[in-house]
Design an enzyme around this catalytic site. Structure first.
Site, PDB file in Angstrom:
ATOM      1  N   SER A 131       0.834  -1.206   0.000  1.00  0.00           N
ATOM      2  CA  SER A 131       0.000   0.000   0.000  1.00  0.00           C
ATOM      3  C   SER A 131       0.865   1.251   0.000  1.00  0.00           C
ATOM      4  O   SER A 131       1.976   1.251   0.556  1.00  0.00           O
ATOM      5  CB  SER A 131      -0.864  -0.023   1.261  1.00  0.00           C
ATOM      6  OG  SER A 131      -1.449   1.239   1.485  1.00  0.00           O
ATOM      7  N   TYR A 155      -1.846  -1.055  11.012  1.00  0.00           N
ATOM      8  CA  TYR A 155      -2.113  -1.581   9.654  1.00  0.00           C
ATOM      9  C   TYR A 155      -0.906  -1.321   8.754  1.00  0.00           C
ATOM     10  O   TYR A 155      -0.397  -2.227   8.089  1.00  0.00           O
ATOM     11  CB  TYR A 155      -3.369  -0.930   9.064  1.00  0.00           C
ATOM     12  CG  TYR A 155      -3.492  -1.146   7.563  1.00  0.00           C
ATOM     13  CD1 TYR A 155      -3.787  -2.393   7.045  1.00  0.00           C
ATOM     14  CD2 TYR A 155      -3.270  -0.096   6.657  1.00  0.00           C
ATOM     15  CE1 TYR A 155      -3.871  -2.610   5.674  1.00  0.00           C
ATOM     16  CE2 TYR A 155      -3.359  -0.295   5.282  1.00  0.00           C
ATOM     17  CZ  TYR A 155      -3.655  -1.550   4.798  1.00  0.00           C
ATOM     18  OH  TYR A 155      -3.722  -1.762   3.443  1.00  0.00           O
ATOM     19  N   LYS A 159       2.048  -3.898   6.728  1.00  0.00           N
ATOM     20  CA  LYS A 159       2.476  -3.873   5.318  1.00  0.00           C
ATOM     21  C   LYS A 159       3.991  -3.721   5.226  1.00  0.00           C
ATOM     22  O   LYS A 159       4.652  -4.394   4.436  1.00  0.00           O
ATOM     23  CB  LYS A 159       1.789  -2.725   4.567  1.00  0.00           C
ATOM     24  CG  LYS A 159       0.304  -2.913   4.384  1.00  0.00           C
ATOM     25  CD  LYS A 159      -0.009  -4.087   3.465  1.00  0.00           C
ATOM     26  CE  LYS A 159      -1.492  -4.380   3.383  1.00  0.00           C
ATOM     27  NZ  LYS A 159      -1.825  -5.675   2.795  1.00  0.00           N
TER      28      LYS A 159
END
Ligand code: NAD
Ligand code: UD1
Length: 346
Positions: A131, A155, A159
C-alpha cells in the site's frame, strides 16, 4: 500449446481480489481462490463466475483461513501452483489502532504461514498487495519507489513488516520471485455493476462513504479538512480504477516469468492528484445525485497530498492506468445503484 498457468489467490472474494480473479479467468488462467469471508461473501464469488461465462470452469473456491497451515498444506499437496497472488488481510486503519494484535496475527502471521507452505512446496513466485501507506507522510510528490518508508499505524506497520520479510527471504534465497504492488487509492467497480466494494459497517474511506450517501444510507459526507495547502484546501489523493489495478496484477504476473526479476516493488497509481471536492463533483456529475457535505476538522494521521510516480510500472511492467475519475465515479455509481446494500439483499 502450454497448459494454462494455475494461480492461487488469497483474499480473492474481496474487493480488489474479485476483480483480479475475473481478469485472470478472462485471460485464460486457472484460478484457485481461498478466503475466510471475514470481509466478503460467497455472493462475490458467484458473481465472478457469472461474469466469467465459459471461463468459470477455471475457478475453484475453498473457504479457508490463511493461518490454517494444515489446510494450506493439503491444498499445496493436491495442486501445483505456478504463482500466488496474496490479497488476504485486514485493512481498516482505525480498527488496527484498536486491535493491533488482531492485525499482526491476521496479516503478518497469516503471511508467514502462507510463505512457509509455499517454500515447502517449491512455489516461490508471489505478487503481494502492499500500500501507498508505507510512504507515511511523503515530504514531496510524486512518490517514487525509492522514497523512505514509514508507518503511522499498526495496519501500515503490517504492510511494512511484510515487505521487509519479503526482502529478507529474497536475500536468503534468490530462487524467489517477488513483486510487491503499492496501491494508491482503489475506487470504482466492474463496469457491469455486478461486483464492487462492499464494506462492513460504516465506511472509513472516501468513495465507499460517498456511495452510501448517494443511496441514502448515510445523510452527508464529512469533509476532513479544508485548510490544506492544496488547490481547494481539501486532501489530495491518487484514485485508481479497480479494473486498472486488476490489470496491473496481470502485468505483474507476466513479469514474474522474467528471468531477471528478483524482489521488486511497483507503485500502482495514475500519477494524478485529485482533491476531495473534485472527487465529490465528479461523482455528482456521473450519478446525478447531490452529496450533502459537512465541513469537518482534519482526520488525525492524514497526509496532505499523496500521488504516485508511475514511471517504474510503465517502464518495467508495461502497464499504465487507463481510466480517469469520471469513469471511476460512473462505475462506482452503477455498482451502488444496482446494489445499494452491497452483496446483501438488505
Ligand atoms: P477486502 O477486505 O475487500 O479483501 C480482503 C479479503 O481477504 C477479504 O475477502 C477477506 O475476507 C479476506 N481475508 C482477510 N483475512 C483473511 C484470512 N486470514 N484468511 C483468508 N482470507 C482472509 O480488501 P481489498 O480492498 O480487496 O484489499 C486487498 C488487499 O489490498 C489487502 O491486503 C489490503 O490491505 C490491500 N490494500 C487495499 C487498499 C484499499 O484501499 N482497498 C489499498 C492498499 C492496499
Ligand atoms: C486511507 C488510510 C491508508 C490506506 C488508504 C487506502 C487513514 C489515515 N489512511 O488513506 O492507510 O492505505 O486509506 O485504503 O485512514 N475523506 C473525507 N471524508 C471521509 C473520508 C475521507 O474527507 O469520510 C478524505 C480524507 O481526509 C482524504 C481523502 O478523503 O483526504 C481520501 O481518504 P481515504 O479514502 O480514507 O484514503 P487515504 O486517506 O488515502
Amino acid at each position: 500449446m502450454a497448459a494454462p498457468q494455475c494461480v492461487l489467490i488469497t483474499g480473492g472474494a474481496g474487493y480488489i481480489g474479485s476483480h483480479t480473479v475475473l481478469q485472470l479467468l478472462l485471460g485464460g488462467y486457472k484460478t484457485v481462490v481461498i478466503d475466510n469471508f471475514d470481509n466478503s461473501s460467497q455472493v462475490a464469488i458467484n458473481r465472478v463466475q457469472e461474469l466469467a461465462g465459459d471461463h468459470a470452469v477455471n475457478l475453484t473456491f475453498h473457504k479457508m483461513d490463511i493461518r490454517n497451515k494444515p489446510a494450506l498444506e493439503k491444498l499445496f499437496a493436491s495442486t501445483k501452483f505456478d504463482a500466488v497472488m496474496h490479497f488476504a488481510g485486514l485493512k481498516a486503519v482505525g480498527e488496527s489502532v484498536q486491535k493491533p494484535l488482531m492485525y499482526y496475527d491476521n496479516n503478518v502471521v497469516g503471511t508467514l504461514a502462507l510463505l512457509e507452505v509455499m517454500d515447502a512446496h517449491g512455489c516461490k513466485k508471489i505478487v503481494f498487495s502492499s500500500s501507498a501507506t508505507v510512504y507515511g507522510w511523503p515530504k514531496e510528490v510524486p512518490c517514487t519507489e525509492e522514497f523512505p518508508l514509514s508507518a503511522a499505524n499498526p495496519y501500515g506497520r503490517t504492510k511494512l513488516m511484510i515487505e521487509d520479510i519479503f526482502r529478507d527471504i529474497y536475500a536468503s534465497d534468490s530462487g524467489w520471485k517477488i513483486i510487491m504492488l503499492r496501491y494508491f487509492n482503489p475506487v470504482g467497480a466492474h463496469p457491469s455493476g455486478h461486483i464492487g466494494e462492499d464494506p462492513l459497517g460504516t465506511p472509513n474511506n472516501l468513495m465507499p462513504f460517498v456511495q452510501q450517501v448517494a443511496v441514502g444510507r448515510l445523510p452527508a459526507l464529512k469533509v476532513f479538512g479544508t485548510n490544506y495547502s492544496t488547490k481547494d484546501g481539501t486532501g489530495v489523493r491518487d484514485y485508481i480504477h479497480v479494473a486498472d489495478l486488476a490489470n496491473g496484477h496481470l502485468a505483474a504476473l507476466r513479469k514474474l516469468s522474467d528471468p531477471q526479476i528478483g524482489c521488486e516493488v511497483y507503485n500502482l497509481g495514475t500519477g494524478k492528484g485529485t482533491s476531495v471536492l473534485e472527487m465529490v463533483a465528479a461523482f455528482e456529475k456521473m450519478s446525478g445525485k447531490k452529496i450533502p457535505l459537512i465541513i469537518a476538522g482534519r482526520r488525525p494521521g492524514d497526509a496532505e497530498i499523496v500521488y504516485a510516480s508511475t514511471e517504474k510500472a510503465e517502464l518495467e511492467l508495461n502497464w499504465k492506468a487507463e481510466y480517469g475519475i469520471e469513469e471511476m465515479c460512473r462505475d462506482q455509481w452503477n455498482w451502488v445503484n444496482k446494489n445499494p446494500y452491497g452483496y446483501q439483499t438488505k
